[in-house]
Design a protein around this motif. Structure first.
Motif, short mmCIF file in Angstrom:
data_model
loop_
_atom_site.label_atom_id
_atom_site.label_comp_id
_atom_site.label_asym_id
_atom_site.label_seq_id
_atom_site.Cartn_x
_atom_site.Cartn_y
_atom_site.Cartn_z
N ASP A 54 42.75 62.88 -42.18
CA ASP A 54 43.01 61.76 -43.18
C ASP A 54 43.27 60.57 -42.30
O ASP A 54 43.91 60.55 -41.58
CB ASP A 54 44.27 62.24 -44.11
N ILE A 55 42.62 59.55 -42.88
CA ILE A 55 43.13 58.03 -42.40
C ILE A 55 43.58 57.23 -43.62
O ILE A 55 42.99 57.08 -44.54
CB ILE A 55 41.56 57.42 -42.12
N THR A 56 44.60 56.65 -43.21
CA THR A 56 45.17 55.72 -44.32
C THR A 56 44.40 54.26 -44.27
O THR A 56 43.89 54.04 -43.24
CB THR A 56 46.71 55.30 -43.94
N ALA A 57 44.34 53.67 -45.34
CA ALA A 57 43.20 52.66 -45.38
C ALA A 57 44.01 51.81 -46.38
O ALA A 57 44.37 51.91 -47.64
CB ALA A 57 41.84 52.81 -45.71
N ALA A 58 44.06 50.50 -46.24
CA ALA A 58 44.30 49.20 -46.84
C ALA A 58 43.10 48.64 -47.61
O ALA A 58 42.15 48.39 -46.89
CB ALA A 58 45.08 48.10 -46.37
N GLN A 59 43.06 48.53 -48.83
CA GLN A 59 41.82 48.05 -49.67
C GLN A 59 41.84 46.48 -49.76
O GLN A 59 43.00 45.74 -50.08
CB GLN A 59 41.65 48.49 -51.01
N GLU A 60 40.80 45.87 -49.47
CA GLU A 60 40.59 44.44 -49.71
C GLU A 60 39.68 44.18 -51.04
O GLU A 60 38.54 44.65 -50.87
CB GLU A 60 40.22 43.80 -48.65
N ALA A 70 46.50 49.96 -54.87
CA ALA A 70 46.40 51.22 -54.33
C ALA A 70 46.33 51.42 -52.95
O ALA A 70 45.48 50.76 -52.47
CB ALA A 70 45.57 52.08 -55.32
N GLN A 71 47.18 52.38 -52.44
CA GLN A 71 46.80 52.64 -50.97
C GLN A 71 45.87 53.92 -50.78
O GLN A 71 46.10 54.92 -51.45
CB GLN A 71 48.20 52.94 -50.33
N PHE A 72 44.90 53.56 -50.00
CA PHE A 72 43.88 54.61 -50.16
C PHE A 72 44.07 55.62 -48.83
O PHE A 72 44.94 55.17 -47.67
CB PHE A 72 42.71 54.06 -49.98
N PRO A 130 30.72 50.06 -64.01
CA PRO A 130 31.93 51.32 -63.90
C PRO A 130 32.18 51.31 -62.30
O PRO A 130 33.36 52.11 -62.48
CB PRO A 130 30.90 52.35 -64.10
N ARG A 131 31.88 50.93 -61.50
CA ARG A 131 32.31 50.93 -60.11
C ARG A 131 32.36 49.78 -59.59
O ARG A 131 31.81 48.53 -59.89
CB ARG A 131 31.60 52.00 -59.14
N ARG A 132 33.07 49.43 -58.32
CA ARG A 132 33.30 48.15 -57.49
C ARG A 132 33.38 48.61 -55.91
O ARG A 132 33.99 49.52 -55.46
CB ARG A 132 34.50 47.41 -58.17
N ILE A 133 32.70 47.63 -55.29
CA ILE A 133 32.84 47.97 -53.73
C ILE A 133 34.17 47.12 -53.21
O ILE A 133 34.72 46.12 -53.81
CB ILE A 133 31.65 47.06 -53.20
N VAL A 134 35.08 47.83 -52.39
CA VAL A 134 35.96 47.32 -51.63
C VAL A 134 35.73 47.34 -49.98
O VAL A 134 34.90 48.22 -49.57
CB VAL A 134 37.07 48.00 -52.01
N ALA A 135 36.44 46.60 -49.65
CA ALA A 135 36.62 46.67 -47.94
C ALA A 135 37.99 47.21 -47.65
O ALA A 135 38.96 47.21 -48.26
CB ALA A 135 36.59 45.13 -47.42
N LEU A 136 37.63 48.07 -46.55
CA LEU A 136 38.90 48.88 -45.99
C LEU A 136 39.18 48.37 -44.77
O LEU A 136 38.34 48.34 -43.80
CB LEU A 136 38.55 50.47 -46.18
N GLN A 137 40.48 48.21 -44.37
CA GLN A 137 41.10 48.28 -42.98
C GLN A 137 41.53 49.45 -42.64
O GLN A 137 42.52 50.03 -43.55
CB GLN A 137 42.08 46.93 -42.92
N LEU A 138 41.16 49.99 -41.86
CA LEU A 138 41.45 51.51 -41.34
C LEU A 138 42.60 51.73 -40.47
O LEU A 138 42.62 50.78 -39.60
CB LEU A 138 40.37 52.21 -41.12
N ASP A 139 43.43 52.57 -40.79
CA ASP A 139 44.45 53.04 -39.56
C ASP A 139 43.58 53.51 -38.31
O ASP A 139 43.06 54.22 -38.32
CB ASP A 139 45.30 53.94 -40.07
N GLY A 140 43.81 52.73 -37.22
CA GLY A 140 42.98 53.05 -36.06
C GLY A 140 43.81 53.88 -35.03
O GLY A 140 43.26 54.32 -33.59
#
Length: 366
Positions: free
Chosen positions: A336-342, A326-328, A269-279
């Motif tokens: 808030d921090i924007t994040a790109a998902q991998e 999706a853009q997180f 029902p869920r999945r792990i993702v990696a996030l590259q965060l706006d620094g």
């Protein structure tokens, strides 16, 4: 227990052990290259002696252990009847005793459960943490450490991640897994050896790195950890943990039916993702911070770090239905921090899907 590493110049310690020595990014680099080792004060060591130890652990856990050779490394999960993760441990056998390295907070619950499950078998699990500590690093880096060897077998556990172990299965879709070149091992050492390491570090003879550095390298390798990624609903599939901790072809154990059903017939029902965060604002999320798409909460951050090469990164667990493009936005107490998902585990995971391999997101320009 007061950490012996508190006396090392620059050491910052807390109840978990040595956090850092004032230069977390430099410590990551040194740890990854084998120039430093990391005292893992947030680990505990359980010992399971007895003639029936391997077949007994095999019957209780997700891993096939009956033929585990002395010195061979693997890992196991203890699941509840519905397949949710309850406990996790790194596993090493020395021919007489099976050694389990666990998160310190999980040691007492795991030991208590194991002792309840002994029945009349020839096993006697115990907490060996007063006698032994754990030091982590590359295999070359650990050459500066003297591992315990109570039976002549060096107690050095080599992390199998991210290789797919016998009976395992990989869901990660990246064509080049970021952990592919990960070189990580953990040595069980006597407390006397731990004191020697602290003395050598205090005089500059041995370089140390803190827990923060070790965790940053783990996050960058997409490596799940019980104390971080696991909640009371977590399934191994959601974290890509079938890779190294689950043997899909072994005999019955608690939770096996759910593991098989989700893998062969359904989807986690869920999945792990990696996030590259706006620094740009130098803010890192905390575990539990919400991940949102638009106004909808789709998951939570489980781990985050500032990596010496990748910059601010995180792992998060999100709903399976969350679009992969999706853009997180991560909601933190500091904004808030924007994040790109991998994508790590894709929505198609389970049902033994033929999952396409995708290229990885590029590393930030330095």
């Amino acid at each position: 227990m007061t950490s012996p590493f508190a006396r090392v110049p620059g050491a910052v310690t807390d109840e978990s052990g040595l956090r850092h020595l004032g230069n977390p990014l430099g410590e990551q680099r040194a740890l990854a290259s084998g120039a430093a080792v990391a005292p893992l004060g947030d680990r505990a060591v359980l010992a399971v002696p007895g003639e029936d130890r391997l077949s007994w652990l095999d019957s209780l856990t997700s891993q096939a252990l009956t033929r585990l050779a002395p010195g061979e490394s693997t890992e196991l999960l203890v699941l509840d009847p519905h397949g949710h993760i309850e406990h996790a441990a790194s596993v090493l056998d020395d021919g007489e005793t099976t050694w389990l390295i666990t998160d310190r907070e999980d040691a007492e619950p795991l030991l208590s459960w194991l002792r309840k499950m002994r029945f009349r078998l020839r096993v006697d699990p115990r907490d060996a943490s007063e006698e032994y500590g754990v030091i982590g690093g590359t295999r070359a880096g650990l050459s500066a450490v003297r591992p315990a060897e109570p039976t002549g077998v060096l107690l050095v556990w080599t992390d199998p991640w991210p290789n797919v172990a016998a009976g395992g299965y990989a869901y990660a879709v990246a064509s080049s897994h970021p952990g592919a070149e990960r070189d990580w091992a953990e040595a069980v050492v006597t407390r006397a050896e731990e004191e020697r390491i602290a003395d050598a570090a205090a005089t500059g003879e041995l370089a140390l790195a803190g827990l923060a550095a070790a965790d940053a390298l783990r996050i960058a390798a997409w490596r799940p950890r019980r104390s971080s990624e696991v909640d009371d609903r977590a399934l191994p599939h959601e974290l890509d943990w079938l890779r190294t901790a689950v043997h899909l072809e072994k005999g019955c154990y608690r939770g096996q039916e759910t593991v098989a059903k989700v893998h062969n017939l359904g989807h986690p029902p869920r999945r792990i993702v990696a996030l590259q965060l706006d620094g740009s604002d130098s803010v890192l999320p905390a575990p539990g911070d919400e991940v949102v798409v638009g106004e909808n909460v789709v998951g939570i951050v489980t781990s985050a770090a500032l990596h010496f090469e990748d910059g601010p990164i995180a792992l998060a667990v999100v709903r399976r239905s969350t679009p992969t493009d999706a853009q997180f936005v991560v909601r933190t107490s500091d904004g808030d921090i924007t994040a790109a998902q991998e994508v790590i585990v894709p929505p198609e995971a389970g049902a033994t899907a033929d999952i396409p391999r995708l290229p990885r997101l590029g590393r930030r320009a330095g």
